[in-house]
Design a protein around this motif. Structure first.
Motif, PDB file in Angstrom:
ATOM      1  N   GLN A 296     -18.766 -95.740 -42.369  1.00 59.60           N
ATOM      2  CA  GLN A 296     -19.244 -96.087 -41.034  1.00 59.60           C
ATOM      3  C   GLN A 296     -19.252 -97.605 -40.862  1.00 59.60           C
ATOM      4  OE1 GLN A 296     -20.451 -93.933 -38.458  1.00 59.60           O
ATOM      5  NE2 GLN A 296     -19.335 -92.487 -39.739  1.00 59.60           N
ATOM      6  N   ILE A 297     -19.507 -98.299 -41.952  1.00 53.25           N
ATOM      7  CA  ILE A 297     -19.588 -99.757 -41.881  1.00 53.25           C
ATOM      8  C   ILE A 297     -18.178-100.350 -41.907  1.00 53.25           C
ATOM      9  CG2 ILE A 297     -20.507-101.836 -42.984  1.00 53.25           C
ATOM     10  CD1 ILE A 297     -22.751-100.122 -44.131  1.00 53.25           C
ATOM     11  N   HIS A 298     -17.404 -99.917 -42.889  1.00 52.92           N
ATOM     12  CA  HIS A 298     -16.022-100.406 -42.981  1.00 52.92           C
ATOM     13  C   HIS A 298     -15.218 -99.499 -43.907  1.00 52.92           C
ATOM     14  CE1 HIS A 298     -12.576-103.051 -43.286  1.00 52.92           C
ATOM     15  NE2 HIS A 298     -13.112-103.805 -42.338  1.00 52.92           N
ATOM     16  N   SER A 299     -13.977 -99.270 -43.541  1.00 48.18           N
ATOM     17  CA  SER A 299     -13.154 -98.383 -44.371  1.00 48.18           C
ATOM     18  C   SER A 299     -12.931 -98.978 -45.768  1.00 48.18           C
ATOM     19  CB  SER A 299     -11.827 -98.096 -43.680  1.00 48.18           C
ATOM     20  OG  SER A 299     -11.175 -99.305 -43.377  1.00 48.18           O
ATOM     21  N   ASP A 300     -12.929-100.312 -45.887  1.00 46.30           N
ATOM     22  CA  ASP A 300     -12.784-100.942 -47.205  1.00 46.30           C
ATOM     23  C   ASP A 300     -13.947-100.586 -48.128  1.00 46.30           C
ATOM     24  OD1 ASP A 300     -10.441-102.127 -46.581  1.00 46.30           O
ATOM     25  OD2 ASP A 300     -11.261-104.154 -46.275  1.00 46.30           O
ATOM     26  N   ILE A 301     -15.139-100.550 -47.551  1.00 45.53           N
ATOM     27  CA  ILE A 301     -16.326-100.263 -48.365  1.00 45.53           C
ATOM     28  C   ILE A 301     -16.278 -98.824 -48.860  1.00 45.53           C
ATOM     29  CG2 ILE A 301     -18.856-100.334 -48.426  1.00 45.53           C
ATOM     30  CD1 ILE A 301     -18.827-102.313 -46.178  1.00 45.53           C
ATOM     31  N   GLN A 302     -15.731 -97.946 -48.013  1.00 42.26           N
ATOM     32  CA  GLN A 302     -15.578 -96.550 -48.406  1.00 42.26           C
ATOM     33  C   GLN A 302     -14.521 -96.436 -49.514  1.00 42.26           C
ATOM     34  OE1 GLN A 302     -14.351 -93.921 -45.191  1.00 42.26           O
ATOM     35  NE2 GLN A 302     -15.251 -92.203 -46.273  1.00 42.26           N
ATOM     36  N   ARG A 303     -13.413 -97.093 -49.293  1.00 44.17           N
ATOM     37  CA  ARG A 303     -12.288 -97.000 -50.224  1.00 44.17           C
ATOM     38  C   ARG A 303     -12.657 -97.571 -51.591  1.00 44.17           C
ATOM     39  NH1 ARG A 303      -7.744-100.228 -50.052  1.00 44.17           N
ATOM     40  NH2 ARG A 303      -8.605-101.246 -48.220  1.00 44.17           N
ATOM     41  N   GLY A 304     -13.356 -98.717 -51.578  1.00 45.86           N
ATOM     42  CA  GLY A 304     -13.664 -99.388 -52.843  1.00 45.86           C
ATOM     43  C   GLY A 304     -15.063 -99.091 -53.359  1.00 45.86           C
ATOM     44  N   PHE A 305     -15.657 -98.005 -52.848  1.00 47.41           N
ATOM     45  CA  PHE A 305     -17.053 -97.661 -53.176  1.00 47.41           C
ATOM     46  C   PHE A 305     -17.284 -97.633 -54.684  1.00 47.41           C
ATOM     47  CE2 PHE A 305     -20.497 -94.809 -54.166  1.00 47.41           C
ATOM     48  CZ  PHE A 305     -21.427 -94.967 -53.158  1.00 47.41           C
ATOM     49  N   GLY A 335     -24.564 -92.513 -56.469  1.00 49.87           N
ATOM     50  CA  GLY A 335     -23.107 -92.389 -56.473  1.00 49.87           C
ATOM     51  C   GLY A 335     -22.571 -91.864 -55.144  1.00 49.87           C
ATOM     52  N   LYS A 336     -21.271 -91.616 -55.155  1.00 44.26           N
ATOM     53  CA  LYS A 336     -20.569 -91.200 -53.932  1.00 44.26           C
ATOM     54  C   LYS A 336     -21.170 -89.979 -53.254  1.00 44.26           C
ATOM     55  CE  LYS A 336     -15.966 -92.873 -54.959  1.00 44.26           C
ATOM     56  NZ  LYS A 336     -14.563 -92.553 -55.249  1.00 44.26           N
ATOM     57  N   LEU A 347     -27.617-100.888 -49.790  1.00 42.75           N
ATOM     58  CA  LEU A 347     -26.654-101.962 -50.051  1.00 42.75           C
ATOM     59  C   LEU A 347     -25.501-101.333 -50.826  1.00 42.75           C
ATOM     60  CD1 LEU A 347     -25.978-105.024 -49.993  1.00 42.75           C
ATOM     61  CD2 LEU A 347     -27.082-105.181 -52.222  1.00 42.75           C
ATOM     62  N   PHE A 348     -24.314-101.365 -50.238  1.00 41.27           N
ATOM     63  CA  PHE A 348     -23.159-100.760 -50.902  1.00 41.27           C
ATOM     64  C   PHE A 348     -22.481-101.783 -51.804  1.00 41.27           C
ATOM     65  CE2 PHE A 348     -23.601 -98.127 -47.071  1.00 41.27           C
ATOM     66  CZ  PHE A 348     -23.628 -96.872 -47.663  1.00 41.27           C
ATOM     67  N   ARG A 349     -22.224-101.395 -53.047  1.00 49.54           N
ATOM     68  CA  ARG A 349     -21.400-102.194 -53.959  1.00 49.54           C
ATOM     69  C   ARG A 349     -19.989-101.627 -53.883  1.00 49.54           C
ATOM     70  NH1 ARG A 349     -24.292-106.590 -54.780  1.00 49.54           N
ATOM     71  NH2 ARG A 349     -26.410-106.109 -55.462  1.00 49.54           N
ATOM     72  N   PHE A 350     -19.027-102.504 -53.679  1.00 49.01           N
ATOM     73  CA  PHE A 350     -17.654-102.001 -53.572  1.00 49.01           C
ATOM     74  C   PHE A 350     -16.662-103.049 -54.073  1.00 49.01           C
ATOM     75  CE2 PHE A 350     -15.974-104.355 -49.869  1.00 49.01           C
ATOM     76  CZ  PHE A 350     -17.139-104.979 -49.452  1.00 49.01           C
ATOM     77  N   ASN A 351     -15.458-102.615 -54.269  1.00 50.75           N
ATOM     78  CA  ASN A 351     -14.425-103.471 -54.829  1.00 50.75           C
ATOM     79  C   ASN A 351     -13.079-103.023 -54.284  1.00 50.75           C
ATOM     80  OD1 ASN A 351     -12.932-105.147 -56.380  1.00 50.75           O
ATOM     81  ND2 ASN A 351     -13.399-104.160 -58.341  1.00 50.75           N
ATOM     82  N   VAL A 352     -12.406-103.889 -53.562  1.00 54.73           N
ATOM     83  CA  VAL A 352     -11.070-103.498 -53.063  1.00 54.73           C
ATOM     84  C   VAL A 352      -9.994-104.462 -53.536  1.00 54.73           C
ATOM     85  CG1 VAL A 352     -11.658-102.171 -51.015  1.00 54.73           C
ATOM     86  CG2 VAL A 352     -11.634-104.662 -50.881  1.00 54.73           C
TER      87      VAL A 352
END
Ligand SMILES: Nc1nc2c(ncn2[C@@H]2O[C@H](COP(=O)(O)OP(=O)(O)OP(=O)(O)O)[C@@H](O)[C@H]2O)c(=O)[nH]1
Ligand SMILES: [Mg+2]
Length: 352
Positions: A296-305, A335-336, A347-352
């Motif tokens: 919902q916030i950003h597709s990058d955050i979802q992808r790199g969750f 987790g996911k 707070l989402f931790r993510f890495n793309v």
């Protein structure tokens, strides 16, 4: 979240739209082709409290986008929706049916009499009929291709349900089946909120038009408004509104009652993000997993969750700061698949 306001001609759709959004769209402008659009902020005190702690540059409320669908001009007046409206409605998340329950000699009902339960039923039939046309076409095509498969059976069940006089909203489907028919955007499956538009004489009376009973039978959410009066109040300066409401016996602001019903009927909850740039509420459907909430916030955050750091709003407020909430062991790493709860500060931790 997008909500489409629908109903028969002159039922008060634009009046309701103005009442809820404080807009000044022209009412009684019969047959004007324009749709009205406005955004309604979802009130949420938690954002105010969080802003006192974080002093963010920006506070962003969850929003409901309102669409007062252009009046029907292409179908007969006894229909609420023409094909242009039906197409527009494919893209909304939910429907609000404004049902005329007010008497007004100067305003002719397209069916010549005021009968809210009849209108509730017949509008639902219009939605069902639109779905049925799509279903029949699809079944024909699948049959022609010799595909009497799972999809054929599922769509067939949808047809049987409608032919038994019910909306697809009430058809029980498992998650896989829900996904399988998602692409059809069936209108009678969209959540629908019945909004009884009463005249002054209806204020303070319990269910004079029998809409409550109908809503219960059809499995619909339902609220009552006196839209014409609410519209006047909504257009007063903010500090005068409540006194006026009290005097008229209107009770709690319709906007707040409406939003609560809309959230409830749509199964929506809000999760929160809080930091220095922004404190914000995000609407999601209850049961959404953390990884999809991130999207919902950003597709990058979802992808790199990677993971979600989660603290419940009440725990955070009791602790007073993130550091203290951590000390007290209230900040969890999820987790996911974590099912996000209303009021989770994430707070989402993510890495793309
Ligand atoms: N007495 C009374 N009149 C109302 C009420 N709500 C709406 N009206 C009147 O009914 C007429 C139609 O209202 P609108 O809000 O324009 O209705 P609408 O559904 O948007 O109409 P179309 O867009 O033309 O289909 C207007 O003249 C309103 O003033 C009400 O609660 N009480
Ligand atoms: Mg209108």
């Amino acid at each position: 979240m997008k909500v489409g306001v629908i109903g028969y001609a002159r039922s008060g759709k634009t009046t309701v739209f103005n009442a809820l959004t404080g807009a000044h769209a022209a009412v009684g402008a019969f047959g004007s082709r324009d749709a009205n659009v406005a955004v309604l902020k979802v009130p949420d005190e938690r954002l105010e409290r969080l802003a006192e702690i974080h002093h963010p540059k920006k506070v962003t409320h969850a929003e409901i986008q309102f669409l007062d669908v252009a009046p029907n001009t292409a179908a007969g007046e006894d229909k609420a929706l023409d094909s242009a409206a039906l197409t527009v409605l494919k893209n909304v998340d939910a429907l609000v049916h404004v049902v005329r329950a007010f008497e007004n000699e100067d305003v002719v009902h397209p069916k010549d009499s005021v009968d809210p339960v009849r209108d509730g039923r017949s509008l639902d039939e219009e939605l069902q009929l639109d779905d049925l046309i799509i279903i029949e076409r699809r079944l024909e095509r699948l049959a022609k291709e010799g595909r009497k498969d799972r999809e054929y059976d599922l769509i067939g069940r949808c047809r049987d349900h409608i032919e038994s006089g019910q909306s697809l909203r009430t058809l029980e489907l498992n998650p896989q089946e829900q996904k399988a028919i998602g692409g059809y955007t069936f209108l009678s499956r969209k959540p629908l909120l019945l909004l009884g538009n009463y005249g002054e004489e209806g204020i303070g009376q319990a269910d004079p038009a029998g809409l409550d009973a109908y809503a219960a039978e059809a499995g619909l959410a339902h609220i009552d408004l006196c839209a014409a009066m609410e519209m006047e109040v909504a257009q007063l300066p903010e500090d005068e509104r409540q006194a006026f409401r009290d005097e008229l016996g209107l009770g709690e602001a319709s906007r707040i009652r409406f939003i609560r019903s809309a959230y409830h009927s749509l199964g929506l909850i809000s999760f929160l993000t809080a930091g220095e740039p922004e404190v914000r509420a995000w609407p999601i459907v209850a049961g959404t997993h953390a990884v999809d909430a991130a999207g919902q916030i950003h597709s990058d955050i979802q992808r790199g969750f990677i993971r979600a750091e989660v603290v419940a709003y009440d725990d955070f407020m009791a602790a007073g700061s993130m550091a203290k909430a951590k000390e007290a062991g209230h900040v969890r790493l999820e987790g996911k698949e974590y099912e996000v709860k209303d009021g989770d500060i994430i707070l989402f931790r993510f890495n793309v």
